[in-house]
Design a protein around this motif. Structure first.
Motif, PDB file in Angstrom:
ATOM      1  N   SER A 198       0.829  -1.197   0.000  1.00 17.02           N
ATOM      2  CA  SER A 198       0.000   0.000   0.000  1.00 17.02           C
ATOM      3  C   SER A 198       0.873   1.260   0.000  1.00 17.02           C
ATOM      4  N   SER A 253      -2.934   4.723   3.878  1.00 15.27           N
ATOM      5  CA  SER A 253      -4.374   4.580   4.093  1.00 15.27           C
ATOM      6  C   SER A 253      -5.043   5.949   4.013  1.00 15.27           C
ATOM      7  N   TYR A 254      -5.954   6.085   3.051  1.00 14.91           N
ATOM      8  CA  TYR A 254      -6.608   7.363   2.801  1.00 14.91           C
ATOM      9  C   TYR A 254      -8.079   7.137   2.481  1.00 14.91           C
ATOM     10  N   TRP A 287     -11.369   7.223   0.139  1.00 15.00           N
ATOM     11  CA  TRP A 287     -11.674   7.052  -1.291  1.00 15.00           C
ATOM     12  C   TRP A 287     -12.147   8.385  -1.873  1.00 15.00           C
ATOM     13  N   TRP A 292     -15.958   7.623  -9.202  1.00 14.36           N
ATOM     14  CA  TRP A 292     -14.494   7.597  -9.274  1.00 14.36           C
ATOM     15  C   TRP A 292     -13.949   8.721 -10.152  1.00 14.36           C
ATOM     16  N   LEU A 316      -9.364  10.770  -4.201  1.00 14.97           N
ATOM     17  CA  LEU A 316      -8.245   9.829  -4.298  1.00 14.97           C
ATOM     18  C   LEU A 316      -7.797   9.673  -5.752  1.00 14.97           C
ATOM     19  N   CYS A 366      -3.723  14.666   1.002  1.00 15.47           N
ATOM     20  CA  CYS A 366      -4.530  13.517   0.605  1.00 15.47           C
ATOM     21  C   CYS A 366      -5.822  13.496   1.413  1.00 15.47           C
ATOM     22  N   LEU A 368      -7.752   1.405  -9.078  1.00  8.46           N
ATOM     23  CA  LEU A 368      -7.635   0.451  -7.986  1.00  8.46           C
ATOM     24  C   LEU A 368      -8.052  -0.919  -8.511  1.00  8.46           C
ATOM     25  N   GLN A 380      -8.667  -3.038   2.290  1.00 12.21           N
ATOM     26  CA  GLN A 380      -8.162  -2.507   1.031  1.00 12.21           C
ATOM     27  C   GLN A 380      -9.306  -1.965   0.172  1.00 12.21           C
ATOM     28  N   TRP A 381      -9.119  -0.749  -0.333  1.00 12.33           N
ATOM     29  CA  TRP A 381     -10.114  -0.167  -1.221  1.00 12.33           C
ATOM     30  C   TRP A 381     -10.159  -0.881  -2.569  1.00 12.33           C
ATOM     31  N   VAL A 385      -4.522   1.843   0.210  1.00 16.49           N
ATOM     32  CA  VAL A 385      -4.588   2.194  -1.210  1.00 16.49           C
ATOM     33  C   VAL A 385      -3.449   1.492  -1.946  1.00 16.49           C
ATOM     34  N   ARG A 386      -3.815   0.616  -2.879  1.00 22.36           N
ATOM     35  CA  ARG A 386      -2.819  -0.068  -3.707  1.00 22.36           C
ATOM     36  C   ARG A 386      -3.099   0.310  -5.169  1.00 22.36           C
TER      37      ARG A 386
END
Length: 383
Positions: free
Chosen positions: A161, A164-165, A167, A186, A191, A208, A276, A324-325, A356-357
């Motif tokens: 990742s 962590s943020y 979406w 989206w 993000l 962020c 994502l 995980q998003w 976030v990956r």
């Protein structure tokens, strides 16, 4: 142009290799240019160890020559009356799409929709990208380009990742948001902006999304953001934004992600570079296990995967207790998207601070160097 000369017979006399005369020719400097996949490359001449193959040799003005793969040079040069010999060597690079398509591995299997996917708890799908480790999700069929054409493309996801943020977290009335929890569009996501035009995309520091009503936190991607080289390797594509109800199987997720059912005012797609993973990417990463096979896992309610350890622990995208998003919105809401939560495909408010990956599609022309085994210590190397 690269200038090289090749003697037709052995001799002890030395001569300037850049402008050497072929002894048998009254006039005959050999001028050599080269292309890779029919595209001119301003780089050093490919070495024998590079893994390239010769596609063809074309000489001008009726001259002919052939390429000796052992000597790694032109042989049988015949000027056929040409006063100066000009030849182009076209090398063929094995693309990553071709390599994976022809790779025989029980870790790389076809899914229900014709895509090739890496499966299992820890397959050999590591690749060096962006000067760090990423992993190959698979070779995805018929990915749409902005001009409407479609191509098979390799999809990657960052191994770890970037933090962590949220979406999204725009305040109500800002953009498409009608809630303090942001908007699950989206194309309008905070993000998405970070990943495609903000701090991550520009390899710098910035703000962020973090918390409700547009709150932010400082984020620094000066050493983990995208390099210019990496950005040039990413394919801009059409990402599908179909929304999904809760409690679907991963087979159903795949079809609905690409469907036309979306919330009011929401687009069905977005064109860009960095997204994502889809919920279906997570599900189709499983190999199943001794008590529950892969098909059973894929046809099981995704909301209840954690009840069967074989499904989640044998999916390499599973990350234990770390949430995980994913890219996909919940169909019954405007401010909720799907999250991998402790193995289940659940959903949460967009302001939740989850892993976030980044995920991308490579340009189909990207090749792979020989030697990499796909392990974390010997990853595939792109070129």
């Amino acid at each position: 142009l690269v200038y090289r000369s090749y003697a037709l017979y052995k001799e002890t006399k030395s001569y300037n290799i850049l402008r050497g005369k072929i002894p048998d020719f009254s006039s005959g400097d050999v001028e050599i240019a080269y292309t890779i996949n029919n595209r001119k490359i301003n780089d050093v001449f490919p070495l024998k160890s590079s893994g390239y193959k010769v596609n063809n040799v074309v000489c001008e003005d009726g001259a002919t020559a052939s390429f000796d793969t052992e000597l790694w040079g032109l042989v049988n040069i015949n000027p056929n009356g040409a006063k100066k010999i000009k030849c182009n060597i076209d090398f063929k690079m094995t693309t990553l799409v071709e390599y994976l398509t022809n790779l025989e591995s029980n870790e790389l299997v076809e899914d229900d929709f014709g895509n090739l996917r890496y499966i299992g708890a820890n397959p050999n799908n590591y690749v060096k990208f962006n000067d760090e480790l990423w992993r190959i999700i698979g070779v995805m069929k018929d990915i749409e380009n902005p001009d409407g054409t479609k191509e098979d493309k390799v999809k990657l996801i960052r191994s770890e990742s970037i933090g962590s943020y949220a979406w999204d977290n725009k305040a109500s009335g800002i953009g498409s948001s009608t809630s303090q929890y942001g908007s699950n569009d989206w194309s309008d996501s905070a993000l998405q902006k970070v990943l495609n035009e903000g701090a991550y995309y520009n390899r710098t520091s910035g703000d962020c999304p973090y918390g409700k009503n547009g709150a932010t936190a400082k984020c620094n991607f000066s050493s983990t953001g995208l390099t210019e080289e990496s950005k040039n390797m990413i394919s801009e594509v059409v990402w599908n934004l179909g929304s999904v109800p809760n409690g679907k199987t991963f087979k159903e997720f795949y079809e609905l992600e690409r469907g036309s059912t979306v919330g009011s005012g929401r687009p069905t797609s977005w064109t860009g570079k960095v997204g994502l993973m889809y919920p279906s990417d997570y599900g189709y990463a499983t190999s199943g296990g001794s008590t529950t096979d892969r098909d059973t896992c894929l046809n099981r309610n995704s909301y209840k995967w954690s009840e069967v350890s074989d499904c989640q622990t044998n999916a390499w995208l599973y990350n234990g207790i770390n949430d995980q998003w994913t890219l996909t919105p919940l169909s019954s809401s405007t401010d909720i998207a799907f999250v991998v939560i402790r193995g289940d495909m659940n959903h949460f408010y967009l302001t939740s601070k989850d892993m976030v990956r980044p995920s991308i599609y490579l340009k189909p022309s990207i090749g792979v160097e020989s030697g990499g085994a796909g392990t974390s210590t010997s990853p595939f190397v792109l070129k």
